[in-house]
Enzyme design. Structure first.
Site, PDB file in Angstrom:
ATOM      1  N   HIS A  65       2.206  10.519  11.059  1.00 49.96           N
ATOM      2  CA  HIS A  65       2.471  10.936   9.666  1.00 49.96           C
ATOM      3  C   HIS A  65       1.210  11.493   8.999  1.00 49.96           C
ATOM      4  O   HIS A  65       0.989  11.280   7.806  1.00 49.96           O
ATOM      5  CB  HIS A  65       3.023   9.775   8.836  1.00 49.96           C
ATOM      6  CG  HIS A  65       4.347   9.246   9.307  1.00 49.96           C
ATOM      7  ND1 HIS A  65       5.551   9.665   8.794  1.00 49.96           N
ATOM      8  CD2 HIS A  65       4.660   8.331  10.266  1.00 49.96           C
ATOM      9  CE1 HIS A  65       6.545   9.023   9.390  1.00 49.96           C
ATOM     10  NE2 HIS A  65       6.031   8.221  10.297  1.00 49.96           N
ATOM     11  N   HIS A  70       2.629  -0.232   3.125  1.00 52.13           N
ATOM     12  CA  HIS A  70       2.653  -1.406   4.006  1.00 52.13           C
ATOM     13  C   HIS A  70       3.974  -2.142   3.790  1.00 52.13           C
ATOM     14  O   HIS A  70       4.328  -2.449   2.644  1.00 52.13           O
ATOM     15  CB  HIS A  70       1.458  -2.295   3.678  1.00 52.13           C
ATOM     16  CG  HIS A  70       1.425  -3.602   4.402  1.00 52.13           C
ATOM     17  ND1 HIS A  70       2.005  -3.797   5.643  1.00 52.13           N
ATOM     18  CD2 HIS A  70       0.876  -4.800   4.072  1.00 52.13           C
ATOM     19  CE1 HIS A  70       1.820  -5.048   6.020  1.00 52.13           C
ATOM     20  NE2 HIS A  70       1.148  -5.676   5.089  1.00 52.13           N
ATOM     21  N   ASN A  72      12.188   6.790   6.733  1.00 54.91           N
ATOM     22  CA  ASN A  72      12.232   8.123   7.326  1.00 54.91           C
ATOM     23  C   ASN A  72      13.480   8.856   6.848  1.00 54.91           C
ATOM     24  O   ASN A  72      14.328   8.273   6.190  1.00 54.91           O
ATOM     25  CB  ASN A  72      12.290   8.020   8.858  1.00 54.91           C
ATOM     26  CG  ASN A  72      10.917   7.783   9.486  1.00 54.91           C
ATOM     27  OD1 ASN A  72       9.881   8.047   8.878  1.00 54.91           O
ATOM     28  ND2 ASN A  72      10.921   7.288  10.704  1.00 54.91           N
ATOM     29  N   TYR A 132       0.649  -1.796   9.587  1.00 58.82           N
ATOM     30  CA  TYR A 132       0.319  -0.985   8.406  1.00 58.82           C
ATOM     31  C   TYR A 132      -0.937  -1.488   7.693  1.00 58.82           C
ATOM     32  O   TYR A 132      -1.766  -0.699   7.246  1.00 58.82           O
ATOM     33  CB  TYR A 132       1.517  -0.913   7.448  1.00 58.82           C
ATOM     34  CG  TYR A 132       2.586  -0.001   7.999  1.00 58.82           C
ATOM     35  CD1 TYR A 132       3.348  -0.396   9.103  1.00 58.82           C
ATOM     36  CD2 TYR A 132       2.810   1.258   7.492  1.00 58.82           C
ATOM     37  CE1 TYR A 132       4.295   0.426   9.653  1.00 58.82           C
ATOM     38  CE2 TYR A 132       3.766   2.096   8.035  1.00 58.82           C
ATOM     39  CZ  TYR A 132       4.503   1.674   9.120  1.00 58.82           C
ATOM     40  OH  TYR A 132       5.434   2.509   9.673  1.00 58.82           O
TER      41      TYR A 132
HETATM   42 FE1  HDD Z   1       5.325   3.889  10.778  1.00 56.72          FE
HETATM   43  C1  HDD Z   1       2.934   5.465   8.989  1.00 56.72           C
HETATM   44  C2  HDD Z   1       7.766   5.270   8.783  1.00 56.72           C
HETATM   45  C3  HDD Z   1       7.767   2.596  12.840  1.00 56.72           C
HETATM   46  C4  HDD Z   1       2.961   2.246  12.498  1.00 56.72           C
HETATM   47  N1  HDD Z   1       5.349   5.135   9.204  1.00 56.72           N
HETATM   48  C5  HDD Z   1       4.251   5.674   8.602  1.00 56.72           C
HETATM   49  C6  HDD Z   1       4.665   6.484   7.494  1.00 56.72           C
HETATM   50  C7  HDD Z   1       6.022   6.426   7.441  1.00 56.72           C
HETATM   51  C8  HDD Z   1       6.459   5.573   8.518  1.00 56.72           C
HETATM   52  C9  HDD Z   1       6.905   7.129   6.445  1.00 56.72           C
HETATM   53  C10 HDD Z   1       3.740   7.283   6.602  1.00 56.72           C
HETATM   54  C11 HDD Z   1       3.332   6.498   5.405  1.00 56.72           C
HETATM   55  C12 HDD Z   1       2.459   7.345   4.524  1.00 56.72           C
HETATM   56  O1  HDD Z   1       2.958   8.349   4.006  1.00 56.72           O
HETATM   57  O2  HDD Z   1       1.285   6.996   4.392  1.00 56.72           O
HETATM   58  N2  HDD Z   1       7.350   3.986  10.852  1.00 56.72           N
HETATM   59  C13 HDD Z   1       8.170   4.503   9.870  1.00 56.72           C
HETATM   60  C14 HDD Z   1       9.539   4.133  10.151  1.00 56.72           C
HETATM   61  C15 HDD Z   1       9.535   3.401  11.292  1.00 56.72           C
HETATM   62  C16 HDD Z   1       8.158   3.293  11.729  1.00 56.72           C
HETATM   63  C17 HDD Z   1      10.724   4.498   9.282  1.00 56.72           C
HETATM   64  C18 HDD Z   1      10.690   2.766  12.012  1.00 56.72           C
HETATM   65  C19 HDD Z   1      11.758   2.361  11.451  1.00 56.72           C
HETATM   66  N3  HDD Z   1       5.354   2.678  12.400  1.00 56.72           N
HETATM   67  C20 HDD Z   1       6.459   2.230  13.077  1.00 56.72           C
HETATM   68  C21 HDD Z   1       6.053   1.270  14.069  1.00 56.72           C
HETATM   69  C22 HDD Z   1       4.679   1.144  13.975  1.00 56.72           C
HETATM   70  C23 HDD Z   1       4.271   2.050  12.921  1.00 56.72           C
HETATM   71  C24 HDD Z   1       6.980   0.541  15.014  1.00 56.72           C
HETATM   72  C25 HDD Z   1       3.731   0.307  14.747  1.00 56.72           C
HETATM   73  C26 HDD Z   1       4.002  -0.798  15.329  1.00 56.72           C
HETATM   74  N4  HDD Z   1       3.298   3.920  10.794  1.00 56.72           N
HETATM   75  C27 HDD Z   1       2.530   3.113  11.556  1.00 56.72           C
HETATM   76  C28 HDD Z   1       1.053   3.226  11.235  1.00 56.72           C
HETATM   77  C29 HDD Z   1       1.059   4.242  10.065  1.00 56.72           C
HETATM   78  C30 HDD Z   1       2.524   4.601   9.936  1.00 56.72           C
HETATM   79  C31 HDD Z   1       0.172   3.513  12.385  1.00 56.72           C
HETATM   80  C32 HDD Z   1       0.130   5.439  10.158  1.00 56.72           C
HETATM   81  C33 HDD Z   1      -0.548   5.536   8.833  1.00 56.72           C
HETATM   82  C34 HDD Z   1      -0.140   4.350   8.111  1.00 56.72           C
HETATM   83  O3  HDD Z   1       0.679   3.597   8.879  1.00 56.72           O
HETATM   84  O4  HDD Z   1      -0.474   4.044   6.998  1.00 56.72           O
HETATM   85  O5  HDD Z   1       0.564   1.995  10.860  1.00 56.72           O
END
Ligand code: HDD
Length: 686
Positions: A72, A337, A145, A360
């Protein structure tokens, strides 16, 4: 004798200094006379180490970037307000949802998943839809999402799916797309991804605008009402403008012609007062110990609950009303988060959600440089904060007192703790053997993939098929392609056979497919015209043409926030047949069909140099192929005919006078595209 002195601590600025006063200063507030020339020994001599201003300027610049989000990374944000209808009070005590008329400030960040921060907006990808509610009871983040399901069921696989989707590790290509071997190698082996892959190959993965996307919390959450009762719910965002997408060629063109297509659209709409709106909805299901609904496991994030089985109840409206002032400070530094919860909203044991609860917070530590990111302006809660967290990198608060612990006897045991209005974890029973389990109820990977497919209209299905052909066609490994086609045969034999034929693969072995009834709510095909706010009509114009039509369209469409743009062969103004001048918005070298939802050719353009310009023909042909409304007034029909646009095709409007055009054009815009024309072009029956 005590002297009457002011307390020097009062002079410490409460907020970090920025843009205070008119004079240019150093970071230490010393005024600067010249910021363009380094300190040198003589006019041609070397730069001196002594130049503290130069060193401060370069050092700060060298550290201007923070790590982009691992997923993202590319996003766009906006501020808004959420207004509750009050009907959610029966299921939750969360005040911002339950109290009728309560308004809560919100910051939303939309994003693509796979591409890096500078990638193009219109890549085929999932879109993030993350909302931060600054509620009076603390911050609540709904990190969703634009698809209601996810690729995997367990967070432990997240690094693997993301590694597979990201560019190849050797050459770092391709950027921002899944059309490559490692992604398809992964999803063809991890069959739980099949449902999500159907969404990713559908038009949902190329939204027309962030404003026309649905959003989903994906996981099942547990809501707790004031009377202690609980329910299991899924969150939905429903765009007031309807759900609309690009077509694939348009998305590809936009990647070159306007890589900021979605970001620009969002900012322009807000700036022009066409405020994007979504209704927040809930699917409310009984908190049954089985945590299932109608046989669907509510802890499995690869499953939806069809809206026909459990309707979405609207509980409030989000309106985005302001663009960020500073991209970095707000959109880049915002930190979401899933653990940002408030009383009344609880998590469930969905294993994907559980892993996210760790990831997060963890990611912000690296991304934002330490544990004090909640002190950054965009992340500051709007509720009072009184925690026992102290010190650390970038600490910008000056805490008072010595009792950084409780219980304490030195400060009357403050801060006080009590379950009153607090977030208290709901006591769900837990038992079982430790182990790496795969629940049996998580094993059906095809029924809902087929449910999605059979719910699409014929045009949407054709687009989905084309997307499979494109993506698998970009895979170089035949084994990967064949494995995915074999998997598709478990979802739909015809689809698998058609994709195989186009890829030049043998037809896959027929398989039994699940018997499912369609869920009409999954189709984007509008039954009737919807709202048109922010839609763009391009009017071709050249000196001497009859430009009355532009004015007539503005009169009718402007109140509905439709933007009418004049597209001419030169900049400045064009003078119409009557001599009146019209400001030019776009010229042929700077525009492309992707900028318009409809194109209009006024009388008097035929026979001019503009009409003869090959770029006009391309613009009209693209608009035609993309199912957009195309209109010609008077001899404008000659220009369409010369470009090869059939005048009798659906969605091609021809009139004699400007006045008669506005109403049919508005209707065509409201349907988003001519579905009949798209069906003909795809060789299917609408
Ligand atoms: Fe995630 C970012 C949505 C599964 C780990 N995720 C992130 C963002 C969105 C989502 C919208 C961007 C937030 C922003 O604008 O800063 N992610 C989802 C959805 C998931 C999902 C809807 C499943 C239903 N994500 C998911 C899993 C993991 C992560 C299973 C890890 C175990 N996601 C992250 C992250 C991010 C992230 C690496 C990257 C930047 C952040 O968190 O802040 O932690």
């Amino acid at each position: 004798m005590t002297e009457d002195r002011t307390d020097p601590r009062d002079a410490i600025p409460a907020t970090p200094p920025a843009q205070d006063g008119d004079r240019l200063t150093t970071a230490q507030g010393a005024r600067v006379d010249d910021t363009d020339h380094s300190l040198t020994a003589g006019p041609r001599g070397p730069v001196l180490l002594e130049d503290h201003h130069l060193r401060e300027k370069l050092t700060h610049f060298d550290h201007e970037r923070i790590p982009e989000r691992v997923v993202h990374a590319r996003g766009a944000g906006a501020h808004g307000v959420f207004r509750a209808y009050g009907n959610a009070a029966t299921v939750t005590k969360a005040g911002f949802l339950a109290e009728e008329g309560r308004e809560t400030e919100v910051f939303v960040r939309f994003s693509t998943v796979a591409g890096s921060r500078g990638s193009a907006d219109t890549a085929r990808d999932v879109r993030g839809f993350a909302a931060k509610f600054y509620t009076a009871e603390g911050t609540f983040d709904l990190v969703g999402n634009n698809f209601p399901v996810f690729f995997i069921q367990d967070a432990i696989k997240f690094p693997d799916i993301i590694h597979a989707a990201k560019p190849h590790a050797d050459r770092e290509i391709p950027q921002a797309q899944t059309a490559h071997d490692t992604f398809w190698d992964f999803v063809s082996a991890h069959t739980e991804a099949t449902h999500m892959v159907m969404w990713a190959m559908s038009d949902r993965a190329i939204p027309r605008s962030y404003r026309t996307m649905e959003g989903f919390g994906v996981h099942t959450f547990r809501l707790e009402a004031a009377d202690g009762s609980t329910s299991l719910v899924k969150f939905h965002w429903k765009p007031v403008l309807g759900v609309h997408s690009l077509v694939w060629e348009e998305a590809q063109l936009a990647q070159g012609a306007d890589p900021d297509f979605h970001r620009r659209d969002l900012a322009d709409a807000i700036e022009s007062g066409a405020y994007p709106q979504w209704e927040l909805g809930l699917q409310v299901m009984p908190d049954d110990p089985s945590e299932t609904f109608e046989g669907i496991d509510l802890l499995d994030p690869t499953k939806i609950v069809p809206e026909e089985l459990c309707p979405v109840q609207k509980i409030g409206t989000l309106t985005l009303t302001a663009n960020p002032t500073n991209y970095f400070a707000e959109t880049e530094q915002v930190a979401f988060h899933l653990g940002h919860l408030v009383p009344g909203i609880q998590v469930t044991n969905d294993p994907l959600l559980q892993g996210r609860l760790f990831s997060y917070l963890d990611t912000q530590l690296t991304r934002l440089g330490g544990p004090n990111f909640s002190q950054l302006p965009i992340n500051r809660p709007h509720a009072p904060v009184n925690d026992l967290l102290r010190d650390g990198m970038h600490q910008s608060a000056i805490h008072e007192g010595i009792t950084t612990y409780v219980p304490n006897g030195l400060d009357d045991d403050r801060p006080t703790r009590s379950p009153q209005d607090a977030f208290v974890t709901y006591p769900t029973p837990v038992e079982g053997d430790k182990g790496r389990w795969q629940p049996v109820s998580f094993e059906d990977h095809t029924t809902q993939a087929r449910l999605f497919l059979v719910s699409l209209s014929p045009v949407e299905r054709a687009h989905l098929q084309d997307a499979f052909v494109f993506e698998l066609g970009k895979c170089t490994d035949e084994g990967v392609r064949a494995r995915e086609v074999a998997l598709l045969a478990r979802v739909d034999g015809d689809l698998a056979a058609a994709v195989a034929a186009e890829l030049g693969l043998p037809a896959p072995e027929p398989r039994d497919v699940p018997d499912v009834a369609p869920s009409p709510a999954l189709s984007q095909r509008p039954a009737e015209p919807g709202r048109v706010d922010g839609r763009v009509v391009g009017v071709l114009a050249t000196d001497g043409a009859d430009l009355e039509v532009a004015g007539a369209l503005v009169d009718v469409l402007d109140p509905e926030h439709v933007v009418v743009r004049v597209v001419a062969d030169h900049g400045g103004t064009v003078s119409g047949a009557g001599g009146a001048g019209l400001a030019v918005d776009r010229t042929l070298p700077t525009t492309r069909s992707i900028e318009y939802d409809a194109v209009v050719v006024p009388p008097g353009v035929a026979g001019t140099a503009l009409a003869a310009d090959g770029r006009v023909a391309v613009l009209l042909q693209e608009a035609y192929r993309h199912g957009k409304a195309i209109a010609a007034v008077g001899d404008g029909t000659d220009v369409l005919a010369a470009a090869g646009v059939p005048l009798d095709a659906p969605g091609v409007l021809t009139t004699d006078g400007a006045g008669a055009l506005a109403a049919p054009l508005r209707e065509a815009l409201g349907l988003h595209r001519s579905w009949e024309r798209l069906a003909r072009l795809a060789g299917v029956t609408d």
